[in-house]
Design a protein around this motif. Structure first.
Motif, PDB file in Angstrom:
ATOM      1  N   THR A  38     -62.453  29.183  15.546  1.00  9.31           N
ATOM      2  CA  THR A  38     -63.105  27.878  15.493  1.00  9.31           C
ATOM      3  C   THR A  38     -62.566  27.047  16.655  1.00  9.31           C
ATOM      4  O   THR A  38     -61.430  26.562  16.597  1.00  9.31           O
ATOM      5  CB  THR A  38     -62.817  27.174  14.158  1.00  9.31           C
ATOM      6  OG1 THR A  38     -63.234  28.014  13.078  1.00  9.31           O
ATOM      7  CG2 THR A  38     -63.566  25.849  14.078  1.00  9.31           C
ATOM      8  N   SER A  75     -70.594  30.792  11.849  1.00 10.51           N
ATOM      9  CA  SER A  75     -70.474  30.334  10.463  1.00 10.51           C
ATOM     10  C   SER A  75     -69.877  28.927  10.447  1.00 10.51           C
ATOM     11  O   SER A  75     -69.703  28.303  11.493  1.00 10.51           O
ATOM     12  CB  SER A  75     -69.619  31.305   9.653  1.00 10.51           C
ATOM     13  OG  SER A  75     -68.281  31.325  10.137  1.00 10.51           O
ATOM     14  N   THR A  78     -67.694  28.086  13.788  1.00 10.51           N
ATOM     15  CA  THR A  78     -66.836  29.265  13.874  1.00 10.51           C
ATOM     16  C   THR A  78     -67.619  30.454  14.416  1.00 10.51           C
ATOM     17  O   THR A  78     -68.710  30.767  13.930  1.00 10.51           O
ATOM     18  CB  THR A  78     -66.262  29.620  12.489  1.00 10.51           C
ATOM     19  OG1 THR A  78     -65.500  28.521  12.006  1.00 10.51           O
ATOM     20  CG2 THR A  78     -65.385  30.862  12.554  1.00 10.51           C
ATOM     21  N   GLY A 138     -73.006  25.175  13.755  1.00  6.62           N
ATOM     22  CA  GLY A 138     -71.978  26.126  13.353  1.00  6.62           C
ATOM     23  C   GLY A 138     -70.758  26.015  14.243  1.00  6.62           C
ATOM     24  O   GLY A 138     -70.882  25.908  15.461  1.00  6.62           O
ATOM     25  N   THR A 168     -78.124  35.608  18.430  1.00  6.79           N
ATOM     26  CA  THR A 168     -77.601  34.684  17.427  1.00  6.79           C
ATOM     27  C   THR A 168     -77.772  33.242  17.875  1.00  6.79           C
ATOM     28  O   THR A 168     -78.128  32.367  17.076  1.00  6.79           O
ATOM     29  CB  THR A 168     -76.115  34.990  17.153  1.00  6.79           C
ATOM     30  OG1 THR A 168     -76.008  36.307  16.595  1.00  6.79           O
ATOM     31  CG2 THR A 168     -75.503  33.991  16.189  1.00  6.79           C
ATOM     32  N   GLY A 216     -71.652  36.541  15.030  1.00  6.29           N
ATOM     33  CA  GLY A 216     -72.174  35.546  14.115  1.00  6.29           C
ATOM     34  C   GLY A 216     -71.573  34.176  14.349  1.00  6.29           C
ATOM     35  O   GLY A 216     -70.568  34.018  15.041  1.00  6.29           O
ATOM     36  N   THR A 243     -79.666  30.115  15.921  1.00  7.29           N
ATOM     37  CA  THR A 243     -79.041  28.843  15.515  1.00  7.29           C
ATOM     38  C   THR A 243     -79.869  27.649  15.964  1.00  7.29           C
ATOM     39  O   THR A 243     -79.753  26.562  15.393  1.00  7.29           O
ATOM     40  CB  THR A 243     -77.622  28.702  16.089  1.00  7.29           C
ATOM     41  OG1 THR A 243     -77.678  28.607  17.524  1.00  7.29           O
ATOM     42  CG2 THR A 243     -76.737  29.869  15.678  1.00  7.29           C
ATOM     43  N   GLN A 300     -75.364  28.617   5.934  1.00  7.13           N
ATOM     44  CA  GLN A 300     -73.911  28.747   5.999  1.00  7.13           C
ATOM     45  C   GLN A 300     -73.469  29.637   7.156  1.00  7.13           C
ATOM     46  O   GLN A 300     -72.403  29.438   7.716  1.00  7.13           O
ATOM     47  CB  GLN A 300     -73.373  29.319   4.683  1.00  7.13           C
ATOM     48  CG  GLN A 300     -73.676  28.460   3.466  1.00  7.13           C
ATOM     49  CD  GLN A 300     -73.059  27.082   3.533  1.00  7.13           C
ATOM     50  OE1 GLN A 300     -71.975  26.895   4.080  1.00  7.13           O
ATOM     51  NE2 GLN A 300     -73.740  26.093   2.986  1.00  7.13           N
ATOM     52  N   SER A 301     -74.292  30.627   7.495  1.00  2.86           N
ATOM     53  CA  SER A 301     -73.928  31.524   8.591  1.00  2.86           C
ATOM     54  C   SER A 301     -75.192  32.172   9.147  1.00  2.86           C
ATOM     55  O   SER A 301     -76.188  32.333   8.436  1.00  2.86           O
ATOM     56  CB  SER A 301     -72.949  32.603   8.120  1.00  2.86           C
ATOM     57  OG  SER A 301     -73.550  33.440   7.153  1.00  2.86           O
ATOM     58  N   SER A 312     -76.091  35.521  11.889  1.00  2.21           N
ATOM     59  CA  SER A 312     -75.480  36.613  12.659  1.00  2.21           C
ATOM     60  C   SER A 312     -76.534  37.619  13.085  1.00  2.21           C
ATOM     61  O   SER A 312     -77.636  37.674  12.540  1.00  2.21           O
ATOM     62  CB  SER A 312     -74.396  37.312  11.834  1.00  2.21           C
ATOM     63  OG  SER A 312     -74.955  37.914  10.681  1.00  2.21           O
ATOM     64  N   SER A 372     -62.308  35.984  14.228  1.00  2.33           N
ATOM     65  CA  SER A 372     -63.050  34.728  14.274  1.00  2.33           C
ATOM     66  C   SER A 372     -62.216  33.635  14.929  1.00  2.33           C
ATOM     67  O   SER A 372     -60.982  33.694  14.961  1.00  2.33           O
ATOM     68  CB  SER A 372     -63.473  34.302  12.864  1.00  2.33           C
ATOM     69  OG  SER A 372     -62.353  34.106  12.028  1.00  2.33           O
TER      70      SER A 372
END
Length: 362
Positions: free
Chosen positions: A308, A346, A290, A288, A277, A344, A281, A249-250, A252, A306
């Protein structure tokens, strides 16, 4: 009162929690540490305690406590730097034991997990027998101890596993749920921290029994969506299934500075953490969308910014640029100092879904 297990087939949930896991691994592997107060932490003003042995806990040392405070509370403590490679290896051993009994295993961290044994793989007759077998196998194969809670749902199993720690087993049967919960202080409900506890005390709620007297509507008016969760927990209701292999889900990365820094001095750290980070990923097939910038002030105030973007970040450079742009959205006074920064990602989705989501500013 609604029966928390009123389903076609009541669940049988076990919560397993390894006892002082990191510290216990250190004591197992170094006989000189056995029986001594062990604190797993790097030394230094900015370090925090990763784990404390039960000998150290008698002095008030707890996980997440600043290491300097732990040293003041227990000057005779032995400080051991964490070795997460070793802890992960032991955690894998323990998970293999879980999987002998059920494929429904939901790890929460390296040292705890939920198991749904409603339809177990093994031929043991009860959830209690399975919990006893798991604890015996952990002891025999890893030379470590674990505590277990057996209950009709995840919420109750987690409370139960803490009931007879360390090296204990507590079984909460469905017909005992209301009597068990009624006298408990509300801080035993997961999610009730210091801030929420003070709010509950302010309206005269100190026990789960007192919480149960409040209507759902009033709890939601006072505490928002968490009020609904409090209403259900006071009645022992938790319908969440055990979810094995949950998708990411996230992701960071964050860093605590040796000394507090002003916002304009954080560029290098933000760029470095964005790179870290981004590399993390790359180890997942999901995307991800966001980007999140996290900051903690010298006064321990946490804030996040944050964004997106129209499409997910496609490179380390894009992620870094967005994170640095989010820094410009921080509107605290210019002389504010920061002790921690994190970057991070997310909002992870499967690749096809991620490429079709609409943009969203948060």
């Amino acid at each position: 009162m609604q029966d928390p297990t009123a389903t076609a087939r009541p669940r049988k949930i076990i919560h397993i929690d390894m006892d002082a896991f990191y510290a216990s691994v250190e004591q197992r592997d170094d006989p000189a540490l056995r029986g001594r107060p062990v604190v797993v932490a790097w030394r230094g003003e900015r370090s925090v305690v990763c784990a404390a042995s039960y000998e150290a806990r008698r002095f008030g040392v707890r996980s997440a406590m600043p290491a300097v405070r732990a040293e003041r509370l227990c000057p005779q403590a032995v400080f051991v730097p964490p070795d997460f490679v070793r802890y992960k290896a032991v955690s894998r051993q323990v998970r293999e034991i879980f999987l002998r009994h059920t494929e429904l295993v939901e790890p929460l961290s390296l040292d705890e997990a939920y198991l749904d044994v409603t339809a177990p793989r093994s031929d043991l007759p009860t959830a209690t027998a399975i919990a006893e077998a798991i604890r015996a196998q952990i002891r025999g194969e890893t030379a470590l101890t674990a505590s277990a809670g057996v209950a009709p749902n995840k919420f109750l199993a987690k409370i139960a596993s803490d009931w007879r720690k360390p090296d204990g087993l507590f079984v909460l049967r469905p017909h005992r749920v209301e009597a068990f919960l009624t006298p408990l202080p509300v801080e035993r409900i997961p999610g009730v921290g210091k801030v929420m506890l003070s709010k509950l005390h302010a309206v005269g709620i100190r026990s789960v029994g007192e919480l149960r007297q409040w209507p759902r509507e009033e709890l939601e008016r006072l505490f928002g969506s968490f009020g609904g969760s409090l209403y259900r927990r006071a009645r022992g209701i938790d319908e969440r299934p055990v979810e094995p292999d949950q998708p990411v889900q996230s992701i960071s990365s964050e860093d605590t500075f040796a000394r507090d820094l002003p916002l304009h001095a954080l560029d290098e750290a933000i760029a470095r953490l964005a790179g870290k980070t981004w590399q993390a990923t790359r180890r997942t097939e999901r995307i991800g969308r966001t980007v999140v910038l996290k900051l903690k002030t010298a006064q321990f105030r946490t804030l996040t910014r944050s964004l997106t973007p129209d499409r997910p970040p496609a490179s380390e450079e894009e992620l870094r640029a967005i994170a640095l742009a989010l820094r410009d959205r921080v509107d605290l006074p210019a002389d504010t100092l920061y002790r921690l920064v994190g970057v991070g990602v997310s909002g992870f989705r499967d690749r096809e879904e991620a490429m079709t989501q609409p943009p969203l500013f948060e």
